[in-house]
Design a protein around this motif. Sequence first.
Motif, PDB file in Angstrom:
ATOM      1  N   MET A 278      -8.774 -32.734   5.733  1.00 51.80           N
ATOM      2  CA  MET A 278      -9.457 -32.632   7.018  1.00 51.80           C
ATOM      3  C   MET A 278      -9.328 -33.905   7.844  1.00 51.80           C
ATOM      4  SD  MET A 278     -12.833 -30.298   6.436  1.00 51.80           S
ATOM      5  CE  MET A 278     -13.137 -30.427   8.189  1.00 51.80           C
ATOM      6  N   SER A 279      -8.107 -34.337   8.015  1.00 55.35           N
ATOM      7  CA  SER A 279      -7.793 -35.454   8.888  1.00 55.35           C
ATOM      8  C   SER A 279      -6.370 -35.251   9.392  1.00 55.35           C
ATOM      9  CB  SER A 279      -7.907 -36.792   8.168  1.00 55.35           C
ATOM     10  OG  SER A 279      -7.428 -37.848   8.990  1.00 55.35           O
ATOM     11  N   PRO A 280      -6.110 -35.532  10.658  1.00 52.50           N
ATOM     12  CA  PRO A 280      -4.745 -35.344  11.164  1.00 52.50           C
ATOM     13  C   PRO A 280      -3.738 -36.340  10.621  1.00 52.50           C
ATOM     14  CG  PRO A 280      -6.136 -36.328  12.852  1.00 52.50           C
ATOM     15  CD  PRO A 280      -7.041 -35.953  11.723  1.00 52.50           C
ATOM     16  N   VAL A 281      -4.187 -37.358   9.879  1.00 51.19           N
ATOM     17  CA  VAL A 281      -3.266 -38.390   9.391  1.00 51.19           C
ATOM     18  C   VAL A 281      -2.879 -38.188   7.934  1.00 51.19           C
ATOM     19  CG1 VAL A 281      -4.185 -40.041  11.042  1.00 51.19           C
ATOM     20  CG2 VAL A 281      -5.118 -39.980   8.736  1.00 51.19           C
ATOM     21  N   VAL A 282      -3.455 -37.190   7.245  1.00 51.18           N
ATOM     22  CA  VAL A 282      -3.141 -36.955   5.833  1.00 51.18           C
ATOM     23  C   VAL A 282      -2.377 -35.644   5.721  1.00 51.18           C
ATOM     24  CG1 VAL A 282      -4.041 -36.705   3.499  1.00 51.18           C
ATOM     25  CG2 VAL A 282      -5.239 -38.161   5.150  1.00 51.18           C
ATOM     26  N   PRO A 283      -1.103 -35.677   5.320  1.00 50.59           N
ATOM     27  CA  PRO A 283      -0.320 -34.433   5.216  1.00 50.59           C
ATOM     28  C   PRO A 283      -0.917 -33.489   4.174  1.00 50.59           C
ATOM     29  CG  PRO A 283       1.103 -36.379   5.122  1.00 50.59           C
ATOM     30  CD  PRO A 283      -0.298 -36.866   4.987  1.00 50.59           C
ATOM     31  N   THR A 284      -0.713 -32.216   4.389  1.00 46.46           N
ATOM     32  CA  THR A 284      -1.187 -31.219   3.436  1.00 46.46           C
ATOM     33  C   THR A 284      -0.297 -31.195   2.195  1.00 46.46           C
ATOM     34  OG1 THR A 284       0.129 -29.521   4.535  1.00 46.46           O
ATOM     35  CG2 THR A 284      -2.158 -29.755   5.231  1.00 46.46           C
ATOM     36  N   ARG A 285      -0.831 -30.617   1.146  1.00 49.56           N
ATOM     37  CA  ARG A 285      -0.063 -30.378  -0.072  1.00 49.56           C
ATOM     38  C   ARG A 285       0.127 -28.867  -0.215  1.00 49.56           C
ATOM     39  NH1 ARG A 285      -2.824 -34.459  -4.603  1.00 49.56           N
ATOM     40  NH2 ARG A 285      -2.257 -36.411  -3.541  1.00 49.56           N
ATOM     41  N   GLU A 286       1.365 -28.450  -0.365  1.00 54.93           N
ATOM     42  CA  GLU A 286       1.675 -27.029  -0.467  1.00 54.93           C
ATOM     43  C   GLU A 286       2.107 -26.711  -1.892  1.00 54.93           C
ATOM     44  OE1 GLU A 286       4.211 -25.451   2.570  1.00 54.93           O
ATOM     45  OE2 GLU A 286       3.758 -27.108   3.931  1.00 54.93           O
ATOM     46  N   PHE A 287       1.552 -25.632  -2.430  1.00 53.91           N
ATOM     47  CA  PHE A 287       1.893 -25.215  -3.788  1.00 53.91           C
ATOM     48  C   PHE A 287       2.118 -23.712  -3.812  1.00 53.91           C
ATOM     49  CE2 PHE A 287      -0.845 -28.968  -4.503  1.00 53.91           C
ATOM     50  CZ  PHE A 287       0.039 -29.753  -5.228  1.00 53.91           C
TER      51      PHE A 287
ATOM     52  N   VAL B 261      -5.799 -41.323  18.950  1.00 54.95           N
ATOM     53  CA  VAL B 261      -6.285 -39.959  19.122  1.00 54.95           C
ATOM     54  C   VAL B 261      -5.091 -39.021  18.964  1.00 54.95           C
ATOM     55  CG1 VAL B 261      -7.355 -38.326  20.707  1.00 54.95           C
ATOM     56  CG2 VAL B 261      -8.180 -40.690  20.607  1.00 54.95           C
ATOM     57  N   ARG B 262      -5.239 -38.035  18.094  1.00 54.47           N
ATOM     58  CA  ARG B 262      -4.184 -37.048  17.869  1.00 54.47           C
ATOM     59  C   ARG B 262      -4.570 -35.753  18.591  1.00 54.47           C
ATOM     60  NH1 ARG B 262      -1.116 -39.046  13.304  1.00 54.47           N
ATOM     61  NH2 ARG B 262      -1.686 -41.255  13.198  1.00 54.47           N
ATOM     62  N   VAL B 263      -3.634 -35.174  19.303  1.00 50.25           N
ATOM     63  CA  VAL B 263      -3.918 -33.942  20.044  1.00 50.25           C
ATOM     64  C   VAL B 263      -2.949 -32.855  19.615  1.00 50.25           C
ATOM     65  CG1 VAL B 263      -4.866 -35.151  22.037  1.00 50.25           C
ATOM     66  CG2 VAL B 263      -2.441 -34.591  21.986  1.00 50.25           C
ATOM     67  N   MET B 264      -3.403 -31.624  19.773  1.00 51.57           N
ATOM     68  CA  MET B 264      -2.603 -30.446  19.471  1.00 51.57           C
ATOM     69  C   MET B 264      -3.132 -29.314  20.347  1.00 51.57           C
ATOM     70  SD  MET B 264      -2.125 -28.527  15.803  1.00 51.57           S
ATOM     71  CE  MET B 264      -3.908 -28.403  15.647  1.00 51.57           C
ATOM     72  N   VAL B 265      -2.246 -28.456  20.803  1.00 46.93           N
ATOM     73  CA  VAL B 265      -2.652 -27.362  21.683  1.00 46.93           C
ATOM     74  C   VAL B 265      -2.044 -26.067  21.155  1.00 46.93           C
ATOM     75  CG1 VAL B 265      -0.721 -27.649  23.276  1.00 46.93           C
ATOM     76  CG2 VAL B 265      -2.815 -26.589  24.073  1.00 46.93           C
ATOM     77  N   HIS B 266      -2.788 -24.975  21.277  1.00 47.72           N
ATOM     78  CA  HIS B 266      -2.275 -23.683  20.841  1.00 47.72           C
ATOM     79  C   HIS B 266      -2.868 -22.583  21.707  1.00 47.72           C
ATOM     80  CE1 HIS B 266      -6.181 -23.677  18.759  1.00 47.72           C
ATOM     81  NE2 HIS B 266      -6.071 -22.359  18.743  1.00 47.72           N
TER      82      HIS B 266
ATOM     83  N   ILE C 229       1.192 -42.735   2.777  1.00 45.88           N
ATOM     84  CA  ILE C 229      -0.191 -42.358   3.060  1.00 45.88           C
ATOM     85  C   ILE C 229      -0.794 -43.383   4.011  1.00 45.88           C
ATOM     86  CG2 ILE C 229      -2.436 -41.866   2.026  1.00 45.88           C
ATOM     87  CD1 ILE C 229      -0.953 -41.299  -0.591  1.00 45.88           C
ATOM     88  N   HIS C 230      -1.506 -42.903   5.014  1.00 42.38           N
ATOM     89  CA  HIS C 230      -2.123 -43.808   5.975  1.00 42.38           C
ATOM     90  C   HIS C 230      -3.087 -44.753   5.260  1.00 42.38           C
ATOM     91  CE1 HIS C 230      -4.411 -45.253   9.446  1.00 42.38           C
ATOM     92  NE2 HIS C 230      -3.393 -44.849  10.183  1.00 42.38           N
ATOM     93  N   LEU C 231      -3.134 -45.974   5.734  1.00 38.91           N
ATOM     94  CA  LEU C 231      -3.924 -47.018   5.081  1.00 38.91           C
ATOM     95  C   LEU C 231      -5.389 -46.620   4.942  1.00 38.91           C
ATOM     96  CD1 LEU C 231      -3.938 -49.882   3.897  1.00 38.91           C
ATOM     97  CD2 LEU C 231      -4.391 -50.751   6.197  1.00 38.91           C
ATOM     98  N   LEU C 232      -5.939 -45.907   5.920  1.00 32.75           N
ATOM     99  CA  LEU C 232      -7.349 -45.510   5.853  1.00 32.75           C
ATOM    100  C   LEU C 232      -7.638 -44.669   4.614  1.00 32.75           C
ATOM    101  CD1 LEU C 232      -8.571 -44.494   9.438  1.00 32.75           C
ATOM    102  CD2 LEU C 232      -9.409 -46.350   8.017  1.00 32.75           C
TER     103      LEU C 232
END
Length: 692
Positions: A325-334, A495-500, A404-407
């Motif tokens: 639940m952060s735009p800076v951490v990529p998801t893991r797909e399995f 700030v990360r933005v996304m539109v859909h 991975i982002h430093l945060l």
Amino acid sequence: MDFGDDVMDGGSDAQRRKKRYHRHTPRQIQQLEAMFKECPHPDENQRMQLSRELGLEPRQIKFWFQNRRTQMKAQHERQDNCFLRAENDKIRCENIAMQEALRNVICPTCGGPPVADDHFDEQKLRMENARLKEELDRVSSLTSKYLGRPITQLPSAQALSMSSLDLSVGGLGGPSLDLDLLSGGSSGYPPFHLLPMAVSEMERPMMAEMATRAMDELIRMAQAGEHLWVKTGGREVLNVDTYDSIFAKPDGSFRGPDVHVEGSRETGLVFMSAIGLVDMFMDSSKWTELFPAIVSKARTVDVLVNGMGGRSESLLLMYEELHVMSPVVPTREFCFLRYCRQIEHGLWAIADISVDQQQRDARFGAPPSRSCRLPSGCLIADMADGSSKVTWVEHMEIEDRVPIHLLYRDLVLSGAAFGAHRWLAALQRACERCACLATAGIMPHRDIAAAGVTPEGKRSMMKLSQRMVNSFCASLSASQLHRWTTLSGPNDVGVRVMVHRSTDPGQPSGVVLSAATSIWLPVPCDRAFAFVRDEHTRSQWDVLSHGNPVQEVSRIPNGSHPGNCISLLRGLNASQNSMLILQESCTDASGSLVVYAPIDIPAANVVMSGEDPSAIPLLPSGFSILPDGRPGASSSRAGQAPSAGSLVTVAFQILVSSLPSAKLNAESVATVNSLISTTVEQIKAALNCASH
């Protein structure tokens, strides 16, 4: 070959065309496979012995081995075909490279490039380019008249990043941003051609054997003692060296230097029966609803075995995306197998094991990932009071393909982000919420704020709020389909933005702009959670309230913690009399959520009367709060308690236009950028950490 055999009946032609289909269990498949490896052509005595051991007819044993030999032959032919196909692709690539080299060859006479056959196409492109420039000038002139000022005065040149958001019609000075380039479509799942394929008949025996081995390993790991699990900071962490010495990999593969292991175990009581938990775990939709803050997407790809009542001996092929639940951490797909087994009366086990998807990844041009879920899952034991004792085991090998982002580096690398502790804490909170929903019309509420709400109204509001929370969690995914664009912001995250384009019935229809940022606060998670959820302190951070206080109209508890509740809030200024705020706050040992969305009074009345809330559109915003995962030795002075920090993600969603074909105006992006930056500054100021 499936998990059974077709047995021909004697009699008439019509009877012979009918088939009885016997479906073998994974245990039977495992023993048959073991025998096949030793002797692919068993004699009659060996078949009789197998039939007695497995409880099958000798004729079924004979047919099984015949089918298995046929499939082995087909598998070898398939491997040969794959090899030939790879060679064909290699030759095709060489052909393309040679054609490209021929295009770039230098003329030996004049030393210049050869005359191209498509110079007329180049002339056409120049003419089209000139026409587009004239169209751009015309549109810019019309837009300037409409706005009453030149387009160059739009604040996009400073607010947007040229490297990641060069999406306007004529560069960053243009009037609008291209919706298709800024984000993907509105679908929450990857395109079908990127999802795992259904299991072929030839793969089923191999997967059955894989699931049986995973189940045996899971049970051993869940019941193992201190030799396998080490206590670290009150958590049980896997001893990797001991594990490697006990459980040898069947394929003999080794672990690469850029692959790290995450293994953990947690045990606790859950307020739900074992049967109830099994039913929810074996349903991909309910699985996502149970863990919205961990599982962003889940889908059942194929049902290999449908066990008794869909439970014991069931085997599924599933796909899921896990997120933080952060735009800076990529998801893991399995892509993994999920196998359910009833060990004894009142004791169940559910095992997960990743399947090899390297061939699928290579097919679509992506480098194969070595991240996988090793045998994981849980043991579920019924308790006398109707609850369950759950022992959760989580075991992954993760390839560090993206930094991975430093945060979030400490949280992720420590294994806490996807560890057993977080899974079990989220399960306990979800089951508490389910119990509150089930007893909403039975148990009397001692909460004064909820006294005027009917039992049907309570259930309706809890369902609406659950949909709001699920929608908010899904909007913060950082998967390949949810590509965030970075703007300037209050910290290094930006700030990360996304539109859909929103077409879901539970959301307003039109163009939706999502914006989020993640920050570190030097305060404990419970303090940050209490501050943002309290209606008395809301005016200190809510920019849209303009400093005006809000009042709680109704409150419905949905857990034992006083912070786990659903509230209806009302602004006390005259301009907000027609709108309310639906808010749900929830917290557990692994993190917290505060999610809210505006709702008009007529819609709130529909919910409070107990009617179906599925048609009420909501556009949620909110906060996700997680521990920073930093080591406990980070105290500033000797003798002091370790300093605890929290990772807070602030997210807003705004309906830019109710027209799905509308373009995103750069002013909307600048507005939401300013909105999030101001919110972050006010939160830091209120918590006395403005310097961080």
